[in-house]
Enzyme design. Structure first.
Site, PDB file in Angstrom:
ATOM      1  N   ASP A 113       0.835  -1.317  -0.019  1.00 18.70           N
ATOM      2  CA  ASP A 113       0.045   0.109   0.016  1.00 18.70           C
ATOM      3  C   ASP A 113       0.798   1.281  -0.147  1.00 18.70           C
ATOM      4  O   ASP A 113       1.905   1.282   0.511  1.00 18.70           O
ATOM      5  CB  ASP A 113      -0.739  -0.161   1.231  1.00 18.70           C
ATOM      6  CG  ASP A 113      -2.128   0.792   1.401  1.00 18.70           C
ATOM      7  OD1 ASP A 113      -2.529   1.189   0.175  1.00 18.70           O
ATOM      8  OD2 ASP A 113      -2.378   1.386   2.320  1.00 18.70           O
ATOM      9  N   HIS A 114       0.631   2.217  -0.510  1.00 24.13           N
ATOM     10  CA  HIS A 114       1.056   3.552  -0.462  1.00 24.13           C
ATOM     11  C   HIS A 114       2.622   3.830  -0.807  1.00 24.13           C
ATOM     12  O   HIS A 114       3.316   4.194   0.201  1.00 24.13           O
ATOM     13  CB  HIS A 114       0.434   4.380   0.613  1.00 24.13           C
ATOM     14  CG  HIS A 114      -0.705   4.861   0.542  1.00 24.13           C
ATOM     15  ND1 HIS A 114      -1.037   6.090  -0.310  1.00 24.13           N
ATOM     16  CD2 HIS A 114      -1.929   4.541   1.158  1.00 24.13           C
ATOM     17  CE1 HIS A 114      -2.523   6.105  -0.157  1.00 24.13           C
ATOM     18  NE2 HIS A 114      -2.998   5.406   0.563  1.00 24.13           N
ATOM     19  N   GLY A 119      -7.666   7.493   8.252  1.00 24.34           N
ATOM     20  CA  GLY A 119      -7.870   7.719   9.842  1.00 24.34           C
ATOM     21  C   GLY A 119      -9.266   8.244  10.092  1.00 24.34           C
ATOM     22  O   GLY A 119     -10.096   8.121   9.258  1.00 24.34           O
ATOM     23  N   HIS A 151     -10.025   4.589  -0.781  1.00 18.41           N
ATOM     24  CA  HIS A 151      -9.075   4.884   0.433  1.00 18.41           C
ATOM     25  C   HIS A 151      -9.905   5.307   1.455  1.00 18.41           C
ATOM     26  O   HIS A 151     -10.988   6.057   1.381  1.00 18.41           O
ATOM     27  CB  HIS A 151      -7.873   5.785   0.029  1.00 18.41           C
ATOM     28  CG  HIS A 151      -6.899   4.869  -0.729  1.00 18.41           C
ATOM     29  ND1 HIS A 151      -5.576   4.428  -0.214  1.00 18.41           N
ATOM     30  CD2 HIS A 151      -6.930   4.321  -2.024  1.00 18.41           C
ATOM     31  CE1 HIS A 151      -4.741   3.847  -1.077  1.00 18.41           C
ATOM     32  NE2 HIS A 151      -5.737   3.856  -2.230  1.00 18.41           N
ATOM     33  N   GLY A 152      -9.339   5.155   2.740  1.00 21.36           N
ATOM     34  CA  GLY A 152      -9.953   5.813   3.904  1.00 21.36           C
ATOM     35  C   GLY A 152     -11.382   5.044   4.495  1.00 21.36           C
ATOM     36  O   GLY A 152     -12.121   5.849   4.662  1.00 21.36           O
ATOM     37  N   GLY A 153     -11.246   3.732   4.626  1.00 19.78           N
ATOM     38  CA  GLY A 153     -12.450   3.245   4.702  1.00 19.78           C
ATOM     39  C   GLY A 153     -13.034   3.364   6.056  1.00 19.78           C
ATOM     40  O   GLY A 153     -14.194   3.149   6.566  1.00 19.78           O
ATOM     41  N   ASN A 210     -10.245   0.053   1.286  1.00 23.38           N
ATOM     42  CA  ASN A 210      -9.172   0.016   1.947  1.00 23.38           C
ATOM     43  C   ASN A 210      -9.565   0.300   3.598  1.00 23.38           C
ATOM     44  O   ASN A 210     -10.094   1.411   4.020  1.00 23.38           O
ATOM     45  CB  ASN A 210      -7.881   1.067   1.793  1.00 23.38           C
ATOM     46  CG  ASN A 210      -7.350   0.440   0.612  1.00 23.38           C
ATOM     47  OD1 ASN A 210      -7.695  -0.509  -0.070  1.00 23.38           O
ATOM     48  ND2 ASN A 210      -6.158   1.270   0.077  1.00 23.38           N
ATOM     49  N   THR A 222      -7.241   1.903   9.918  1.00 23.31           N
ATOM     50  CA  THR A 222      -7.455   2.422  11.237  1.00 23.31           C
ATOM     51  C   THR A 222      -7.945   1.509  11.842  1.00 23.31           C
ATOM     52  O   THR A 222      -7.917   1.388  13.199  1.00 23.31           O
ATOM     53  CB  THR A 222      -7.697   3.899  11.153  1.00 23.31           C
ATOM     54  OG1 THR A 222      -6.821   4.737  10.381  1.00 23.31           O
ATOM     55  CG2 THR A 222      -7.858   4.770  12.730  1.00 23.31           C
TER      56      THR A 222
END
Ligand code: 13P
Length: 278
Positions: free
Chosen positions: A74-75, A171, A198-200, A221, A224
């Site tokens: 990832d990233h 986050g 992203h940021g699920g 994704n 956190t």
């Protein structure tokens, strides 16, 4: 070439993990729900992993339990890491050059494509900047991707999955996320590439179900939430009542962490049925 994720494939949740234990907890959720999934490692987690041992464990556990598990980097902003992941057998990688000007993002993405494609490893790239905190990435601009940039990017690269900033953040959310669903639709009009959200973490089940109702949304994704479930598992095992009965027991702590992560992941995987795109 086996493109595990493509225009016709199933939809996936991708959970960020950092060691064998967190990977096992997520994989047990896959076993429980009978769903395939993606395990992904952030660049920082990847740095600390014993890569060969990790992939051997993940693939052999998946095989034993008869579930399909795909491994994704990832990233990643370092070509050397990507080269190593490709050689080690990761199924896909994300090159994140999104903080660079578009032309440089395109150039770096093409470098990655060149070294990944010959080994059958799929490439995800990001256009616009998905805000928030993922390792030391923290973008400061608003960064919603423009459709013109996306078009230009797609014309000049041959990626396998596209991540674009649509208003989700890495986050926890401060307030209600302003998701540009229209951008997901516009992207579907110009390409049939799998779209990655992203940021699920912090998106409600309703929002996740809505996202899954788009046919091109193929990967969501979650990072956190895995860490929060880990923390919750520790806290639960440290409760006075638990400690008084059994004293400090590392096995009980491990079990509590495992179950907390598994339950969180299983809940997300159940949404795949509810949000199924038609
Ligand atoms: P969250 O931490 O918000 O779940 O974001 C995960 C992610 O998009 C990883 O790339």
């Amino acid at each position: 070439m086996n493109k595990y994720i493509n225009a016709d494939s199933q939809q996936f949740f991708a959970f960020n993990v950092w060691n064998i234990e967190s990977a096992k907890a997520v994989m047990d959720a896959a076993v429980q729900s009978g769903k395939s999934l993606i395990l992904q490692t952030s660049m920082k987690a990847y740095e600390q992993l014993d890569k060969e041992e990790f992939i051997t464990y993940v693939k052999s556990y998946g095989k034993k339990k008869k579930i399909k598990i795909f491994l994704h980097l990832d990233h990643c902003r370092k070509i050397d890491y990507i080269r190593e992941a490709v050689d080690c057998g990761w199924d896909s990688v994300m090159i994140d050059a999104s903080e660079r000007p578009l032309s440089e993002n395109i150039k770096m993405t093409n470098e990655v494509i060149e070294l990944a494609k010959s080994k059958g490893v799929l490439v995800e790239a990001e256009i616009g900047q998905i805000r928030g905190q993922e390792d030391e990435i923290s973008s400061v601009t608003d960064g919603i991707a423009s459709i013109a940039d996306i078009q230009k990017f797609l014309k000049n690269t041959d990626i396998d999955m596209i991540a674009a900033a649509i208003g989700t953040v890495h986050g926890l959310y401060k307030g209600i996320p302003n998701i540009h669903y229209d951008l997901i639709e516009q992207i579907a009009e110009i390409t049939d590439l799998p779209f990655v959200v992203h940021g699920g973490t912090g998106l409600t089940d309703e929002v996740l179900i809505r996202l899954l109702s788009y046919k091109n949304v193929k990967k969501i994704n979650i990072s956190t939430d895995v860490k929060l479930a880990y923390k919750k598992g520790i806290e639960k095992s440290m409760q006075k009542s638990v400690m008084e009965v059994g004293g400090f027991d590392p096995l009980a702590v491990n079990r509590s962490i495992h179950d907390s992560i598994q339950n969180m992941a299983a809940k997300k995987l159940r949404l795949l049925e509810k949000g199924k795109a038609t």
